[in-house]
Design a protein around this motif. Sequence first.
Motif, PDB file in Angstrom:
ATOM      1  N   VAL A  36       5.214  -6.247  -5.976  1.00 24.73           N
ATOM      2  CA  VAL A  36       3.881  -5.964  -5.447  1.00 24.73           C
ATOM      3  C   VAL A  36       2.842  -6.990  -5.899  1.00 24.73           C
ATOM      4  O   VAL A  36       1.756  -7.054  -5.333  1.00 24.73           O
ATOM      5  N   SER A  37       3.160  -7.785  -6.919  1.00 28.83           N
ATOM      6  CA  SER A  37       2.272  -8.874  -7.296  1.00 28.83           C
ATOM      7  C   SER A  37       3.033  -9.869  -8.169  1.00 28.83           C
ATOM      8  O   SER A  37       4.016  -9.513  -8.833  1.00 28.83           O
ATOM      9  N   VAL A  38       2.560 -11.119  -8.133  1.00 31.83           N
ATOM     10  CA  VAL A  38       3.148 -12.188  -8.935  1.00 31.83           C
ATOM     11  C   VAL A  38       2.001 -13.016  -9.504  1.00 31.83           C
ATOM     12  O   VAL A  38       1.100 -13.421  -8.770  1.00 31.83           O
ATOM     13  N   ASP A  56       0.830  -1.206   0.000  1.00 32.83           N
ATOM     14  CA  ASP A  56       0.000   0.000   0.000  1.00 32.83           C
ATOM     15  C   ASP A  56       0.863   1.253   0.000  1.00 32.83           C
ATOM     16  O   ASP A  56       0.558   2.233  -0.702  1.00 32.83           O
ATOM     17  N   TRP A  57       1.918   1.240   0.806  1.00 29.62           N
ATOM     18  CA  TRP A  57       2.798   2.409   0.860  1.00 29.62           C
ATOM     19  C   TRP A  57       3.472   2.618  -0.489  1.00 29.62           C
ATOM     20  O   TRP A  57       3.538   3.740  -0.998  1.00 29.62           O
ATOM     21  N   CYS A  58       3.994   1.536  -1.069  1.00 31.94           N
ATOM     22  CA  CYS A  58       4.672   1.653  -2.360  1.00 31.94           C
ATOM     23  C   CYS A  58       3.731   2.198  -3.428  1.00 31.94           C
ATOM     24  O   CYS A  58       4.102   3.109  -4.196  1.00 31.94           O
ATOM     25  N   ASN A  59       2.528   1.658  -3.481  1.00 32.84           N
ATOM     26  CA  ASN A  59       1.569   2.124  -4.492  1.00 32.84           C
ATOM     27  C   ASN A  59       1.241   3.602  -4.319  1.00 32.84           C
ATOM     28  O   ASN A  59       1.007   4.316  -5.302  1.00 32.84           O
ATOM     29  N   ALA A 109       5.191  -7.969 -10.982  1.00 34.79           N
ATOM     30  CA  ALA A 109       4.949  -6.529 -11.009  1.00 34.79           C
ATOM     31  C   ALA A 109       5.689  -5.873  -9.854  1.00 34.79           C
ATOM     32  O   ALA A 109       5.774  -6.441  -8.757  1.00 34.79           O
ATOM     33  N   THR A 110       6.204  -4.696 -10.089  1.00 33.09           N
ATOM     34  CA  THR A 110       7.041  -4.019  -9.105  1.00 33.09           C
ATOM     35  C   THR A 110       6.641  -2.563  -8.950  1.00 33.09           C
ATOM     36  O   THR A 110       5.970  -1.980  -9.799  1.00 33.09           O
ATOM     37  N   VAL A 111       7.102  -1.971  -7.850  1.00 37.40           N
ATOM     38  CA  VAL A 111       7.181  -0.520  -7.715  1.00 37.40           C
ATOM     39  C   VAL A 111       8.651  -0.218  -7.466  1.00 37.40           C
ATOM     40  O   VAL A 111       9.274  -0.811  -6.576  1.00 37.40           O
ATOM     41  N   GLU A 112       9.211   0.707  -8.253  1.00 40.19           N
ATOM     42  CA  GLU A 112      10.643   0.986  -8.221  1.00 40.19           C
ATOM     43  C   GLU A 112      10.907   2.476  -8.105  1.00 40.19           C
ATOM     44  O   GLU A 112      10.253   3.284  -8.769  1.00 40.19           O
ATOM     45  N   VAL A 169       9.157   7.328  -9.144  1.00 37.15           N
ATOM     46  CA  VAL A 169       8.652   6.072  -8.608  1.00 37.15           C
ATOM     47  C   VAL A 169       7.628   5.548  -9.609  1.00 37.15           C
ATOM     48  O   VAL A 169       6.670   6.246  -9.936  1.00 37.15           O
ATOM     49  N   ALA A 170       7.841   4.329 -10.089  1.00 32.42           N
ATOM     50  CA  ALA A 170       7.011   3.830 -11.186  1.00 32.42           C
ATOM     51  C   ALA A 170       6.628   2.375 -10.964  1.00 32.42           C
ATOM     52  O   ALA A 170       7.355   1.613 -10.315  1.00 32.42           O
ATOM     53  N   ARG A 171       5.475   1.998 -11.513  1.00 30.70           N
ATOM     54  CA  ARG A 171       5.083   0.591 -11.582  1.00 30.70           C
ATOM     55  C   ARG A 171       5.682  -0.016 -12.847  1.00 30.70           C
ATOM     56  O   ARG A 171       5.649   0.589 -13.910  1.00 30.70           O
ATOM     57  N   ARG A 172       6.204  -1.215 -12.714  1.00 34.86           N
ATOM     58  CA  ARG A 172       6.750  -1.928 -13.860  1.00 34.86           C
ATOM     59  C   ARG A 172       6.277  -3.380 -13.815  1.00 34.86           C
ATOM     60  O   ARG A 172       5.873  -3.883 -12.752  1.00 34.86           O
ATOM     61  N   SER A 173       6.365  -4.058 -14.946  1.00 32.20           N
ATOM     62  CA  SER A 173       5.987  -5.465 -15.021  1.00 32.20           C
ATOM     63  C   SER A 173       6.980  -6.193 -15.916  1.00 32.20           C
ATOM     64  O   SER A 173       7.387  -5.661 -16.962  1.00 32.20           O
ATOM     65  N   TYR A 174       7.387  -7.401 -15.495  1.00 31.90           N
ATOM     66  CA  TYR A 174       8.392  -8.168 -16.211  1.00 31.90           C
ATOM     67  C   TYR A 174       7.970  -9.628 -16.291  1.00 31.90           C
ATOM     68  O   TYR A 174       7.276 -10.149 -15.406  1.00 31.90           O
ATOM     69  N   SER A 175       8.447 -10.292 -17.321  1.00 32.38           N
ATOM     70  CA  SER A 175       8.340 -11.742 -17.346  1.00 32.38           C
ATOM     71  C   SER A 175       9.217 -12.306 -16.240  1.00 32.38           C
ATOM     72  O   SER A 175      10.348 -11.833 -16.028  1.00 32.38           O
TER      73      SER A 175
END
Length: 268
Positions: free
Chosen positions: A120-122, A12-15, A128-131, A138-144
Amino acid sequence: MTINEAKQILIDWCNAQVGTREGANNWNKYAEDLRLQQLYGWKAQNQPWCDVFTDAAFIECFGLSAAAAMTYQPIGAGSAACRYSAQLFKNAGAWYSTPEVGDVIFFIYDGAINHQGIVVSVGNGLVATVEGNSSDMVARRSYSIAAGNIAGYGRPKWSVVVDQDPDAAGDEGHANLPADEPAAPAAPASSYCAYTYAVRVNLLKKGCYGPQVANMQRLLRDHGFDPGEIDGQFGVNTYEALMAFQTAAGIGIDGEWGGESFNAMWNY
């Protein structure tokens, strides 16, 4: 508090931070937190700040003492560099090749571990990440999950904050977390040692002592310059190692550790 509850607090804090941008010269609000400065033993401002963001997340959610224990960092000599933070997880046996929510994800760029974020999710083959410091924000990203540049995952020591009395509220507003360390003592007037944060990187010279010196000694050792024992004492061996580094790095050779030497170490 359960592990899932602790993870949700972190997520929640990261988001809530997504979209926060840096200022000029990598300035970011997270490095201004005195608790973060206490963790490192110096003020990690105006530097690449993805590691700073990760540590700030754990400090904001769980307090300094708990955050340090969860990320395996000694207070006063913590790490603001990705490759060193990754090594702390590895040394603690908390390094994994598959992700869980709440893990610290580390990435390889230019042949070394030099970026990180918080998972933040799998699911569905994606992580999915917050970086922090991702395109200067500060951004949301998603990777394989199979992405080749993912070095691995550091798993926080969740036991530090779980199984506490849910009715006992700590200073951080969450359940009965360990109390933070007392405020850092003022440095003696004759010393250039740790815990004075008036400048970005404190000036350290022979005769100085404290966690900042120990952190400098570790950096020198890890880059192939032997300061002798990692004892937090700026003596002859440390002085000679620093002089050797300054010579190799092609910067001013004065045997003193300040902003120029620190910046050169990041790029060495």
